[in-house]
Write a protein that holds these residues in place. Structure first.
Motif, short mmCIF file in Angstrom:
data_model
loop_
_atom_site.label_atom_id
_atom_site.label_comp_id
_atom_site.label_asym_id
_atom_site.label_seq_id
_atom_site.Cartn_x
_atom_site.Cartn_y
_atom_site.Cartn_z
N HIS A 6 5.51 7.15 4.30
CA HIS A 6 5.94 5.76 4.21
C HIS A 6 4.76 4.88 3.81
O HIS A 6 3.67 4.99 4.35
CB HIS A 6 6.51 5.28 5.54
N GLY A 7 4.99 3.96 2.92
CA GLY A 7 3.96 3.00 2.53
C GLY A 7 4.10 1.72 3.34
O GLY A 7 4.77 1.67 4.37
N ASP B 128 9.65 0.86 2.99
CA ASP B 128 8.23 0.65 3.33
C ASP B 128 7.96 -0.65 4.08
O ASP B 128 6.84 -0.85 4.57
CB ASP B 128 7.38 0.67 2.07
N HIS C 23 10.94 -4.15 1.06
CA HIS C 23 11.33 -2.84 0.55
C HIS C 23 12.19 -2.16 1.61
O HIS C 23 11.89 -2.25 2.81
CB HIS C 23 10.07 -2.00 0.26
N LYS D 133 0.84 -1.19 0.00
CA LYS D 133 0.00 0.00 0.00
C LYS D 133 0.88 1.24 0.00
O LYS D 133 1.93 1.28 0.64
CB LYS D 133 -0.92 0.02 1.22
N GLN D 134 0.41 2.26 -0.73
CA GLN D 134 1.13 3.53 -0.76
C GLN D 134 0.12 4.65 -0.55
O GLN D 134 -0.81 4.81 -1.32
CB GLN D 134 1.84 3.71 -2.11
N SER D 135 0.30 5.41 0.53
CA SER D 135 -0.67 6.48 0.80
C SER D 135 0.03 7.61 1.52
O SER D 135 -0.12 7.79 2.72
CB SER D 135 -1.83 5.95 1.65
#
Length: 732
Positions: A540-541, A612, A609, A535-537
């Protein structure tokens, strides 16, 4: 014993504190529900002058069955103590419930007593459950006598009932179960029934007429003596056979007349030793009468033939650390040892503890040590505390009559012992001791409950704690798997009384909900799953990918986690995170919401990652991987299986085995036991035996017993598993 000189009314009355064990008799009344125990207790209290002619105490209540629950249920549900005095002797009458659900109260009465009166109805015979209690008393040598009630019934036959009692209770020696009196019937009524109006003593050959409502002694007519000759000769022979005087039989067979006084003395000794069991008849007093038929004779048997507490076998005592301790039998001057045989709550005085003092003397305002051990499995924590004794009293109906002390051998009530529970030991604070607990039946009927409202929820735990403190035959369980609060009871009536007490005594309203068993899930075969949490929002994701393989293991293996990652695909610091996520999901289940067990989860690969990836992300990925592995795989539902051991009369073996098979049970074998009984062992799914305590009692007419213990979890049949899944989804 009724054949002695008549006791004068001035010697009778209400019992106060005893001054010596020799002047105490502790008697428990045993019999099936409806046999007339409570009515008999009230009749004895009336004859002893302890109640008025209406059978009431000063507040208008009765001496037994005075609890509101008993009034609503119209039967005894608890042990009641009714003390009376007769001929200078304090007689503690312990009235017990006859219904099987309250056998814990019966066992408490047996613990507190030194002798037993078995009450049987002339119109109903002897049931199997009463025979089993007789055998228990025989095993410990408790003296016993038999009282036949309901002689007023149209088809009542005392002679036939005596024969039935000899057959039921005299298996080893039928000549040890014999009547002391024969009933006399009055003129025949228009309906053809001739009421019993008196008794004739077989030893004294005296008539005792109760037709006027008061016992009157007279000489029998010449035409009446031949009617009792056969029964009289048999009674004399039975007494002589148990005599400690070995020359008595030779003298009797040689034609020498034996004095009545000698026969009565030998009879009393034989009864006290538990080797002769007299049969008597009794009936309640008619309205306005002063004495019930046979009650004087029964009181004379109790005071003359039943043993004193001095003759009670010395109880086993240890220190609180388990070291054996010698205890002198029933010595008022010895160190204090007493036992709480019953705990109840009174709306006016609070908690009341009925105690039997086995050694020493208990005094008001004394500080004692309270020890309770060995019932942790029933919701009773082990405890050792010092408490100050409140008021001591003798119960009589709803009243509590103060007494200054209670000596060894006597019973009384202690007020406001906050920590004392049924089965606890009271001893000197500077010499703490512990009595061996008495045997109590296991509660095998589950009752799942929940608070009716938020106010009830706040009071529930305290109410349940007080409930199980009063009744050690009840077990409280907070099931961690099903998250249910479960009261384990002895039967439906026991459960009804528990709910009523929660409501009326402790102000807690509860709802009964279906009881759940602790099911489990497992994989039927090897499967694989991939958990991807990306998830990326903003900022930091979240990034975590893991691949796992799941394979079934043998039963009892639990959850095994194996790391086979190579090349650092999943950084070392996140491998425990994957395991944590897998185990958390396993605890929640993967199909029907039941915990997953007996699988090996192997972490094979994954991705991370540099920025993240996190502990939380890999926990989520591990859970997702396990769910995906389960999505395309057949998940087995596992049910708990119990080993059930049923002790049953030989006549019911076929029915029990057939019933167990119908519950998906596997019979493991049978074993013959003494007394015409068979032990049947089987493995049965627990989901099939939730109400087995009720069903088995109905099937065996109350004569069977069973135990159960968890063995293992095993796969449910597909059709049963599908039904459970549908029910789980519907509930969700």
């Amino acid at each position: 014993m009724g054949d002695k000189a008549q006791t004068h009314p001035g010697a009778a009355g209400r019992a106060q504190a005893a001054d010596h064990p020799q002047s105490v008799r502790n008697v428990v009344l045993v019999g099936y529900s409806g046999s007339g125990k409570t009515t008999l207790v009230e009749a004895l209290a009336l004859t002893a002058g302890a109640v008025n002619r209406a059978g009431r105490v000063e507040d208008g209540g009765t001496v037994s069955d005075y609890d509101e629950i008993e009034h609503r249920q119209q039967r005894s549900v608890q042990l009641s103590l009714v003390p009376v005095a007769w001929d200078g002797i304090k007689v503690n009458l312990l009235d017990t419930p006859g219904y099987a659900d309250f056998v814990g109260e019966l066992r408490a009465g047996l613990r507190a007593a030194d002798a037993a009166l078995f009450v049987v109805s002339a119109s109903d015979g002897v049931d199997g459950a009463t025979r089993m209690v007789w055998e228990e008393c025989a095993a410990v040598g408790m003296p016993r006598a038999i009282v036949v009630t309901h002689l007023e019934a149209a088809r009542a036959d005392f002679e036939e009932m005596t024969r039935i009692c000899a057959e039921a209770f005299g298996a080893d020696d039928p000549d040890a179960v014999l009547p002391l009196y024969l009933p006399l019937r009055g003129p025949q009524a228009p309906d053809g029934h001739a009421p019993v109006t008196g008794l004739i003593g077989l030893l004294s050959q005296k008539l005792f007429d109760y037709s006027t409502g008061e016992r009157k002694e007279s000489e029998p007519g010449e035409d009446q003596l031949p009617l009792i000759e056969e029964a009289r000769n048999r009674l004399i022979e039975g007494i002589i056979a148990e005599s400690e005087d070995e020359t008595l039989m030779d003298r009797y067979l040689g034609g020498e007349p034996i004095e009545v006084g000698t026969l009565i003395d030998d009879l009393e000794r034989a009864v006290a030793r538990g080797v002769f069991f007299p049969v008597l008849a009794a009936a309640p007093a008619a309205e306005g009468a002063r004495q019930g038929l046979g009650t004087v004779e029964l009181l004379e048997l109790i005071t003359g033939g039943f043993p004193t507490p001095l003759e009670h076998e010395t109880v086993r005592v240890t220190t609180v650390d388990g070291e054996p301790r010698e205890l002198k039998a029933c010595d008022p001057g010895a160190p204090l040892v007493a036992e709480v045989v019953k705990t109840s709550s009174d709306p006016y005085v609070g908690r009341l503890s009925l105690i039997r003092v086995f050694s020493g003397t208990l005094r008001a305002d004394q500080t004692v040590h309270v020890s309770g051990h060995g019932l942790a499995d029933r919701g009773h924590e082990d405890h050792d505390v010092d408490e100050r004794i409140g008021a001591l009293s003798t119960p009589f109906g709803k009243q509590q009559r103060p007494v200054p002390h209670v000596i060894a051998g006597d019973l009384a009530c202690v007020a406001k012992l906050s920590r004392a529970e049924t089965g606890d030991t009271l001893s000197a604070k500077d010499d703490p001791l512990l009595m061996e607990p008495w045997q109590m039946p296991d509660p095998l009927l589950p009752l799942a409950i929940q608070a009716h409202s938020k106010p009830d929820e706040d009071k529930l735990s305290q109410g349940l704690a007080r409930l199980v403190a009063e009744d050690p035959t009840m077990r409280l369980e907070q099931n961690p798997d099903t998250h249910q609060v479960v009261l384990w009871c002895l039967g439906e009536a026991h459960a009804d009384v528990a709910l009523e007490r929660l409501r009326s005594r402790y102000g807690v309203q509860v709802d009964v909900v279906p009881h759940k068993v602790s099911l489990r899930e497992t994989f039927a075969a090897k499967s694989a799953g991939r958990g991807r949490h990306v998830k990326q929002s903003g900022g930091h994701g979240q990034f975590a990918i893991c691949e796992i393989e799941v394979e079934p293991l043998p039963g009892g293996s639990g959850i095994e986690f194996v790391d086979k990652v190579v090349g650092g695909a999943v950084p070392r610091q996140f491998i425990p995170s994957v395991e944590k996520g897998v185990r958390a999901q396993a605890a929640k289940g993967v199909a029907a919401g039941y915990p997953l067990i007996d699988v090996r989860v192997t972490l094979l690969d994954g991705k991370a990652h540099s920025v993240d990836s996190s502990d939380a992300a890999f926990q989520t990925a591990g859970a997702l991987a396990l769910r995906e592995a389960a999505a395309d795989m057949r998940i087995l539902l596992l049910e708990p299986v119990a080993e059930v051991a049923v002790l049953i009369g030989d006549d019911f073996v076929g029915a029990v085995m057939s019933d167990l098979s119908g519950r998906r049970g596997r019979v493991l074998g049978t074993e013959q036991t003494p007394g015409g009984r068979t032990l049947v062992k089987a493995e049965v799914p627990e989901i099939e035996i939730g109400r087995y305590a009720i069903d088995l009692r109905s099937m065996s007419h109350g004569t069977a017993r069973f135990s159960r213990r968890y063995v293992r979890h095993e796969p449910m049949p597909p059709q049963v598993a599908e039904r459970v899944r549908e029910e789980a989804h519907a509930a969700a």
